[in-house]
Scaffold this active site. Structure first.
Site, PDB file in Angstrom:
ATOM      1  N   SER A 117      11.137  18.221  20.915  1.00  0.00           N
ATOM      2  CA  SER A 117      12.554  18.409  20.649  1.00  0.00           C
ATOM      3  C   SER A 117      13.137  19.318  21.713  1.00  0.00           C
ATOM      4  O   SER A 117      12.438  20.178  22.254  1.00  0.00           O
ATOM      5  CB  SER A 117      12.725  19.045  19.268  1.00  0.00           C
ATOM      6  OG  SER A 117      13.936  19.756  19.198  1.00  0.00           O
ATOM      7  N   HIS A 143       5.199   1.877  -5.240  1.00  0.00           N
ATOM      8  CA  HIS A 143       6.414   2.688  -5.418  1.00  0.00           C
ATOM      9  C   HIS A 143       6.285   4.029  -4.679  1.00  0.00           C
ATOM     10  O   HIS A 143       6.909   5.009  -5.077  1.00  0.00           O
ATOM     11  CB  HIS A 143       6.712   2.945  -6.899  1.00  0.00           C
ATOM     12  CG  HIS A 143       6.612   1.728  -7.758  1.00  0.00           C
ATOM     13  ND1 HIS A 143       7.675   0.874  -7.969  1.00  0.00           N
ATOM     14  CD2 HIS A 143       5.559   1.189  -8.431  1.00  0.00           C
ATOM     15  CE1 HIS A 143       7.284  -0.118  -8.764  1.00  0.00           C
ATOM     16  NE2 HIS A 143       6.003   0.038  -9.048  1.00  0.00           N
TER      17      HIS A 143
END
Ligand code: ARG
Length: 458
Positions: free
Chosen positions: A277, A156
């Site tokens: 970026s 999980h």
């Protein structure tokens, strides 16, 4: 342009129909297979006395020359041709005249294309398998360097129990071994010759189908002529096998993406396999992993294309089936690219061992071991589980961990605790006590590494 099949027509084909119908723009990549198939067919026709040995030899020689010319760029593919099969036959006839017209005796384009795509996929499967082996190799190298790198295993996405980074990546090795076995299996079903099925009902000529298969290195011939021309199961199976490879790569990519975040910071990608970026100077992005994850959807799309293409067509060949190639080629090209780049990306990434170890300490991933320790002292597991749970709650409240509690504190939770508890909750011990076959202990991981290496070498 005049068509080979236009004798019964009174009008020329509409020009847009020609483009719509044509597959040369994508099936020309099978030119080698088409020519090799035709050479085997021509040799067989000669041997069986269907054409003369002289004619057969002339055709085979001319086909070999056409292949060499195409490879050398001396002969260009005609974009106006209907498909690669027609193109090769047209060039052959232009070069050797009437003898060339004998090649298509006892054959249809339907069994021809079924043969070509099988021959082509065989080559690709072999290449893809060697790429998968390369990926396995990169994984084993990482595993060998990290048999002592303790980290938290997750369920999980919550820290669960301790494992090592080696054990973690070896889980992926198992997936890629299954992928490789699946490819080997698909190969066997692909490596069967449909030639001789004709258009759908075979032929009245005394051909030798087995001879053709043997010349082409295929293991046998298809059993039913209608199935022979209309089966694309092998192609669908390959696209499915590639979809599973992509699924495995995508899961692994997702982990790499998470691991690269400052929040996890478990690995760092090499600069050569990261991107920046255009606006944020600080960024180092895992674009390769994201693209692999993204292209997975595209390969699934190809699988849906081929499955849907086949679902409603009656026996035997239908033109719908021409759509099989673009989808299969797209899946192959993209899966190959992804395997290659992913392999180089993980082979060059840095594993931050201390960060992995640090993250393993904070999450009470030894709480099960603490409970097991009490079980060994005689407490039933459910009771031990409660004691260990209350200890975790205590640690959270007091901002500490199971390794740091004093023995006195331990004893307030259960009189069964003694000095041995520190050994029991030590993360390295927690991992190495899991000696069960397939578990994360060093012993077990070294065995796994040996098996994967044996697999790669075989
Ligand atoms: N270009 C066709 C294909 O890729 C070849 C077979 C065509 N056969 C036919 N009868 N039209 O499927």
């Amino acid at each position: 342009m005049a068509k080979m099949w236009d004798a019964r027509f009174s009008k020329a084909e509409n020009s847009r129909v020609n483009d719509f119908n044509s597959s040369i723009s994508f099936d020309s990549r099978m030119f080698r297979e088409d020519i090799e198939g035709s050479m085997a067919h021509a040799a067989m026709l000669g041997k069986c006395g269907i054409i003369s040995l002289d004619e057969s030899a002339k055709i085979v020689t001319a086909l070999a020359e056409i292949k060499a010319d195409l490879e050398a760029g001396k002969l260009a593919i005609d974009p106006e041709a209907e498909d690669i099969h027609m193109f090769v036959e047209e060039v052959l006839t232009a070069r050797i005249g009437d003898t060339g017209k004998r090649l298509h005796t006892a054959r249809s384009r339907n069994d021809q294309v079924a043969l070509d795509i099988r021959l082509y996929l065989k080559k690709e499967i072999t290449e893809i398998r060697s790429l998968v082996k390369g990926l396995l190799d990169a994984i084993v190298t990482i595993a060998e360097e990290n048999t002592d790198t303790v980290m938290a295993g997750y369920t999980h996405l919550q820290r669960a129990q301790p494992v090592t980074f080696a054990h973690y990546v070896l889980a992926y090795a198992q997936m890629f071994i299954r992928d490789d076995l699946r490819l080997a299996d698909v190969y066997d079903r692909t490596n069967i010759s449909p030639l001789g099925s004709g258009a759908l009902a075979s032929t009245t000529y005394p051909i030798d189908r087995h001879m053709v298969a043997e010349l082409l290195g295929m293991s046998g011939v298809t059993e039913n002529s209608m199935d022979g021309v209309s089966d694309r199961d092998f192609l669908i199976e390959l696209v499915f096998a590639l979809s599973l490879i992509m699924m495995h790569l995508s899961r692994f990519s997702e982990e790499v993406i998470l691991w690269c975040t400052s929040e996890f910071s478990f690995v760092e990608l090499d600069d050569a396999f990261s991107t920046g970026s255009s606006i944020m100077p600080q960024k180092k992005n895992p674009d390769i992993a994201e693209l692999v994850r993204g292209k997975t959807g595209r390969v699934y799309g190809d699988l849906t294309t081929v499955l849907t293409m086949m679902k409603g067509i009656p026996l035997a060949y239908n033109k719908d089936m021409q759509e099989d190639k673009e989808a299969a080629f797209d899946a192959i090209d993209n899966a190959k690219l992804c395997i290659e780049l992913f392999t180089s990306m993980i082979a060059t990434m840095t594993v931050k061992k201390e960060k992995l170890r640090q993250a393993a300490s904070g999450g009470f991933i030894n709480a099960t071991d603490c409970a097991d320790y009490l079980v060994k002292k005689g407490l039933p597991f459910r009771d031990a589980y409660r004691v260990s749970g209350r200890l975790v709650a205590y640690c959270i409240e007091n901002k500490t961990d199971l390794e740091s509690l004093t023995l006195d504190t331990y004893k307030t939770f259960s009189p069964l605790f003694d000095e041995g508890v520190y050994e029991a909750v030590n993360l390295e011990n927690c991992v190495n006590e899991r000696k069960v076959y397939g578990g994360p202990s060093k012993e077990s991981v070294l065995h796994q590494i040996k098996l994967v290496k044996n697999y790669i070498e075989k």
